[in-house]
Design a protein around this motif. Structure first.
Motif, PDB file in Angstrom:
ATOM      1  N   GLU A   1       2.810   4.278   2.382  1.00  0.00           N
ATOM      2  CA  GLU A   1       2.654   3.354   3.505  1.00  0.00           C
ATOM      3  C   GLU A   1       2.038   4.010   4.735  1.00  0.00           C
ATOM      4  O   GLU A   1       1.220   3.404   5.430  1.00  0.00           O
ATOM      5  CB  GLU A   1       4.010   2.734   3.874  1.00  0.00           C
ATOM      6  N   GLU A   2       2.428   5.253   5.009  1.00  0.00           N
ATOM      7  CA  GLU A   2       1.963   5.914   6.241  1.00  0.00           C
ATOM      8  C   GLU A   2       0.443   6.112   6.251  1.00  0.00           C
ATOM      9  O   GLU A   2      -0.164   6.249   7.315  1.00  0.00           O
ATOM     10  CB  GLU A   2       2.675   7.266   6.422  1.00  0.00           C
TER      11      GLU A   2
ATOM     12  N   PHE B   1      -1.731   4.062   5.712  1.00  0.00           N
ATOM     13  CA  PHE B   1      -2.364   2.898   6.339  1.00  0.00           C
ATOM     14  C   PHE B   1      -2.808   3.217   7.773  1.00  0.00           C
ATOM     15  O   PHE B   1      -3.874   2.790   8.210  1.00  0.00           O
ATOM     16  CB  PHE B   1      -1.370   1.725   6.333  1.00  0.00           C
TER      17      PHE B   1
ATOM     18  N   LEU C   1       0.861  -1.190   0.000  1.00  0.00           N
ATOM     19  CA  LEU C   1       0.000   0.000   0.000  1.00  0.00           C
ATOM     20  C   LEU C   1       0.895   1.236   0.000  1.00  0.00           C
ATOM     21  O   LEU C   1       1.805   1.350   0.823  1.00  0.00           O
ATOM     22  CB  LEU C   1      -0.909  -0.059   1.242  1.00  0.00           C
ATOM     23  N   PHE C   2       0.629   2.134  -0.949  1.00  0.00           N
ATOM     24  CA  PHE C   2       1.422   3.372  -1.085  1.00  0.00           C
ATOM     25  C   PHE C   2       0.508   4.581  -0.946  1.00  0.00           C
ATOM     26  O   PHE C   2      -0.555   4.584  -1.573  1.00  0.00           O
ATOM     27  CB  PHE C   2       2.093   3.445  -2.458  1.00  0.00           C
TER      28      PHE C   2
END
Lengths: 95, 247
Positions: free
Chosen positions: A42-43, A45, A39-40
């Motif tokens: 990432e943060e 998420f 998932l991009f």
């Protein structure tokens, strides 16, 4: 924090999603997700995890919330859709 | 011909390696290709929780850390027969496509060309695997930062599946003979495919050649810059910390 209760396991094309959810009064109180998906960025998420807290534990509301965060944060997750996270979360809510 | 930097870090502690990995991505020293071989270790993907994915008490003699990219556990046993690589490149829509799967395919192509050199039936399996006769021989993980990409991956030369299964926390409902059989059937490694142990340096040289051919560049041996070393020192405590690994 790990909620060793019901584990919701769902495999998307992009990876395995393992969810642990605690609901109270029909709302998500605690949630934890582990998985080998991508998932991009990432943060973003962590925004999904944070913002699902307090949402009603209904499939449609969970999926709408995740989709909203995807749009706002320009999330890309090859092989994994908001519906896949939702499926894993809903499985964790089944008792 | 354009020259890109090449570094072989050799046998490394994975926490130090992950700090250098991030430092190369977040510095500005140009496109770089590098190798390392991990000591006995487990690297968690960015979204994985240690106590869910691993049987922690059984992992006592493993070094565990986490990387900044997603994907699954990178497990390295004490045989140390793995070639790990990293690529840092500026996304240019030619050599490094913007499209995520397209960029995986491009970089994984180096490994496929290497395996084809050894007459193996290698192919790309989206999203991020390289397979030989449909068995995974290489896992790859990518992240992006300010117009650049970092891709890490492994080429398995030898692999202890039983040990990986021993330390992995497979969900009870999946703990069946069928599951174990499928993991065994779904993975392979170069020594097994070739029926002999090839010299690791020889294989690395083939990978380097295939990289140069695919990217139309020359690889020139180099080292970390002073700035990268400083950034590595700044980042290193994270990879050693309980907060990062067991969050």
């Amino acid at each position: 924090m790990v909620l060793k209760k019901v584990q919701g396991i769902h495999k998307s094309k992009g990876g395995l999603i393992r969810s642990f959810v605690k609901a109270e009064n029909g709302k998500i109180k605690e949630i934890s997700i582990s998985g080998d998906f991508f998932l991009f960025p990432e943060e973003a998420f962590f925004k999904i995890i944070d913002e699902l807290k307090g949402i009603r534990a209904k499939r449609e509301e969970v999926e709408n919330k995740i989709e909203e965060i995807y749009r706002r944060e320009n999330i890309q997750s090859p092989g994994t859709l908001p519906a896949d996270f939702t499926e894993s979360i809903m499985k964790a809510l089944e008792v | 011909m354009e020259e890109w930097r090449f570094i072989d870090f050799g046998l490394v502690d994975i926490r130090d390696m992950m700090a250098m990995d991030e430092a190369i991505l977040k510095s500005d020293e140009g496109n770089t290709f590098f190798f390392w071989t991990p000591k006995k270790s487990i690297i968690l993907g960015f979204f994985q929780k240690a106590d869910i994915e691993l049987d922690i008490p059984k992992c006592k003699d493993y070094t565990i850390t986490r990387r900044i990219s997603g994907g699954g556990i990178a497990f390295s046993d004490e045989r140390c027969r793995q070639i790990n690589y990293g690529v840092v490149g500026t996304i240019d829509n030619e050599l490094f496509p913007m499209d995520i799967i397209g960029s995986y395919k491009q970089i994984c192509g180096v490994l496929i060309d290497t395996l084809l050199h050894y007459k193996l039936n290698a192919a790309f399996r989206p999203i991020n695997d390289v397979v030989v006769d449909n068995k995974k021989i290489s896992g790859n993980a990518q992240t992006r930062w300010e117009g650049k990409l970092l891709q890490n991956g492994t080429l398995l030369l030898d692999f202890d599946i039983e040990e990986m299964l021993r330390i992995s926390n497979i969900p009870k409902e999946k703990f069946l003979d069928k599951k174990i059989a499928s993991v065994r059937e779904g993975l392979t490694w170069l020594d097994r495919e070739l029926g002999e142990q090839r010299d690791m340096e020889e294989i690395k040289n083939v990978i380097k050649e295939k990289f140069e051919e695919r990217f139309h560049v020359g690889l020139k041996s180099g080292t970390l810059s002073e700035k990268e070393k400083e950034l590595t020192n700044t980042l290193s405590p994270k990879y050693y910390s309980h907060e990062w690994v067991y969050r």
